[in-house]
Design an enzyme around this catalytic site. Sequence first.
Site, short mmCIF file in Angstrom:
data_model
loop_
_atom_site.label_atom_id
_atom_site.label_comp_id
_atom_site.label_asym_id
_atom_site.label_seq_id
_atom_site.Cartn_x
_atom_site.Cartn_y
_atom_site.Cartn_z
N SER A 1 -2.78 5.55 -12.15
CA SER A 1 -3.04 4.82 -10.91
C SER A 1 -2.32 5.34 -9.67
O SER A 1 -2.70 5.01 -8.56
CB SER A 1 -2.70 3.34 -11.10
N SER B 1 -5.64 2.95 -9.42
CA SER B 1 -5.74 1.69 -8.70
C SER B 1 -4.91 1.66 -7.40
O SER B 1 -5.13 0.79 -6.57
CB SER B 1 -5.28 0.55 -9.60
N LYS C 1 2.36 -1.13 -2.55
CA LYS C 1 1.20 -1.61 -3.30
C LYS C 1 1.34 -3.11 -3.51
O LYS C 1 2.44 -3.59 -3.85
CB LYS C 1 1.12 -0.87 -4.64
#
Lengths: 90, 498, 480
Positions: free
Chosen positions: B180, B156, B81
Amino acid sequence: MVSKDEIKHLGWLSRLELTNAELDRYVSQIDEIIRYFDKLDTIPLSESEWSYSTKEVSELRDDTNRVFKWGKLQSLKNRKDGFIKGPKMS
Amino acid sequence: MPNHLYHLTANQVTCGIRNGEFSAQEYIFQILERIEKVDNKINAFILVDKQGAIEKARSIDKRLRDGGAVGELAGIAVGIKDNICIKDLKTTCASNILESYIPPYDADVIRRLKENDAIVVGKLNLDEFAMGSTTEFSRYGPTRNPWNLDYVAGGSSGGSAASVAASECAVSLGSDTGGSIRCPSSFCSVVGLKPTYGCVSRSGLISYSNSLEQIGPLGKTVLDVVMVMNAIAGIDENDQTTKPIRPIATRTSEDISTSNISSKYTAGQNKRNITIGLVKELIQGADPAVSKCIYTAVDLFEGLDCKCEETSMKSIQYALASYYTIATAEASSNLARYDNIRYGFDYDPEGYEWNTYFSNVRNNFGDEAKRRIIIGSYVLSAGYYGKYYLKAQKARERIRQEIKSLFERFDVLIGPTMPILPFKIGEKIDDPLKMYQIDIDTVIANLAGIPAISIPIGFSNSFPVGLQIMADYMGEQTLFDVASFFEKIVDVRRSPEI
Amino acid sequence: MVEVKIGLEIHCQLTGLSSKLFCPCQCDYRGEVPNTTICPICLGLPGTLPLLNKRAVAFASMISMALGCKVQERITFYRKNYFYPDLPKNFQITQYNAFGITSIGADGKVDLGAKSIGIRRVQLEEDPGRLIYENADVNANFYTLIDYNRAGVALVEIVTEPDFDNPKDVRLFLDKVTSTIEHLGVCDIKLDGSLRCDVNVSLKGGKKVEIKNINSFGDVEKALRYEITRQKTMLIREIEIKSETRHWDDARKVTMQSRTKEEEQDYKYFPEPDIPTIILGDQFISTIKAKMPELPDERKIRFLKDYALSDHVAKVLIDNKELADFFESTVKLYPSSPNEIAHWIISDLLGLVDDSKKEERSLLSGLRIEPKHIAELVKMIDQNKVNRNIAKSVLSQIARTGEMPSCVLDKMNASLIDSESKIAEAIDSIFELEISAVRDAKHNPNAMNFLLGKVMQMTRGRADPKITLNLIKARLARME
């Protein structure tokens, strides 16, 4: 009610200069969100709050110094004569 | 050489490479090809480090040829990420503010992955600074759901889940502040773990809400997630909030203190007689398309030596308000450092008065980031601290206490990961409160600091549904035991057509 | 009398540490090339976390104990949120007591003899970076240069209660606190900027005015006197005193309204989530207690007892650790006359120090005098090898050359004339020259002193005055 002035002031405190369009949008959205948060206030003040995890002093970092090895690529910008160049103060 | 190596699980990849079935280079070339082929549709990657990946694969192959040792994750393609720092590789947080930022250090998790010979293939898309539940708030555009490209991938860590689901990498790292990792795992039908707070170092994770978030793995199977966890979990001197992980039942604490990572967690233990608490509020609040799927799964477990009992968690009513108060408060402070002086994008400060300069550059935050900064400032400001921030901390404690008492009765608590199915891109983007409310099931684990995992449990209207399992503080092993048990029973693993 | 209330905020850099408060960077930034003692943590680069320094906690505990504070069992850190270009994260990690006492020290007391001053709290926090202006006129610059070497250096902030009612007590307090910090060995107070003081003043229970930017402790008293006069004048003219922050203008010696717009400040304090609550525990506290060095008050008592010094002399020595240490080293070399040694140090030695050095509290730097010099000099005085007047000029010679007193004396050819025959010779010649004075001296003491002076003049001061006087008296007696 969350007011436009309040949002504007909070924006200034966070160094966000919001446009009028943004202000209008945020006022209603944030007002709705804050109203939703209001349910928190039903919890009595006497209740104990979340306590963060703990550590013994002995587990803290030892006081020895070490030079940081920077990467191959430049991570910092706005350099001038070894200083970092910032905006003017007045 | 077998085709479609990119479809393999992480465990299959590293076994295949060690056994000489294929080389790390052969595998990584297929992965890179796969990314090239599908990522223009998925938009999971912000950056692909081809050169770095190939070099690493080459060095692994060479060591194996020379009869040398390789790490536990040798050859496995990992996506990261883009809010986790990798030395000398651009890290953007999907924000204009960090457009050209190059970290001078590796996050602790990256150091551990590299030491274990995982191959980092690139940086994955996310909502700006991990603030969002759909990956729509990214300056690089939304990540699309591999099961239906018009739908959100969740967020996210949308890139982290979609990339694994689309077989662009075997496993990935995400970060989970209020769901997330689990939300996109559920929406994309992969396994995603939010570890116990303090289990995985946050050093090098660009903070959104420090007291809530953890880095965690996403993978195609529970075993893959366990393998990555074994590499990344553990105390780190660069993060003073990390704790020694709790010894698992079958081992003594001496074993755990040794650095051999393979001794931390296991997957696939045949756990019997599990007491499961089905959280009523979570089920009732869910879309019937979701709850139906959950009930079907529960029926399956109940036939198999599991004791399933419905239970109530009253403090859930405060969870979302508590979460968003704390998260935005911490975020407003965390994001203050982005003043573009030491790093950021090109914009010469010369000639600007400092307040003006700060305001100008900070206008480059996206809509959601600005909104959360202001909400956070609001709940911390002098007049409202007592009414919101302080009360949110009291609500948080109430939730922790209630959870603690529930774990005196249950091994695990379960419910849907997400109350709804994936929705169309753009559908909720203009209604922040509605968007926040889809986090209701996931924020609980972050508030309480406990581990939670989302595993694929089925499909509803051809969209994935995830089951969330929560365990007590440091109860990762219990979570893995139950999750791999369920995984075997339901077995819904398949690949989307892209 | 208008009631005056003064409170202080003292910032003390923990220069005795090796590394900064939250990262392993070198703590000593002075004289380093700009932006070289920095790392991602003290620059607040994304993803970095504060790593609290164990010894900083120990040092802050020592300061707390020395100022009579209770050291808290659990301490926490807070974020103080405000924007400023010298602040890498745009918040400062500090401590805060509004939601329960969690700063390292609280509720202390410092005894000033006639009164005592309350210590509200002692807390740990980080120093910001330094802003440098190429043009001395801040307004004339188009940009600011920033050096982050200082960013993250550990500071201990000491906040007093507003217990002072006059600037002189403030000075006494600062002397004592300074000496205490020196004795603890946590901060080299001689380093520029290692100790800084902000003050707040209110008159007649009115609004509080804060004065910042007072660069030297010597100016604290001046700034306070100026500010009290300013506020008194305003009261007389019935001008409202506003709560404000003023800056001390070092060049003009006045306090000035801060140019920056004093907008409503809201620091939005909240607990720093990246630092756990630190448990100090009994064992830690008792270890610190056991390791505490001798503090000024204890040392003074010992000086009074062991060396029989007067209260005043002991205080002057101990208010400046450098002097007290110098004294004790000297006494170790020559234990017979501590009082004589003390007097030589506080009057003669200090007499050689420039005022500017006194301000820096770096008294003996630049002088080449060491304890061995004073020890030998006092010994020679005790043995009547030199009189005090000559010893003084010997001392000023040593200050320049660093030679031993005996060596200086030899060179000056100034050994005291103690042989009576040599003095008698000089008396003989004076008696021949000053016949009328000799005649008067039999009944006029002034004439006797005149003769003594003449003999001293002739021997260029080298004759022992006592012996000389006795010889003159004897000679006059013989003449009768």
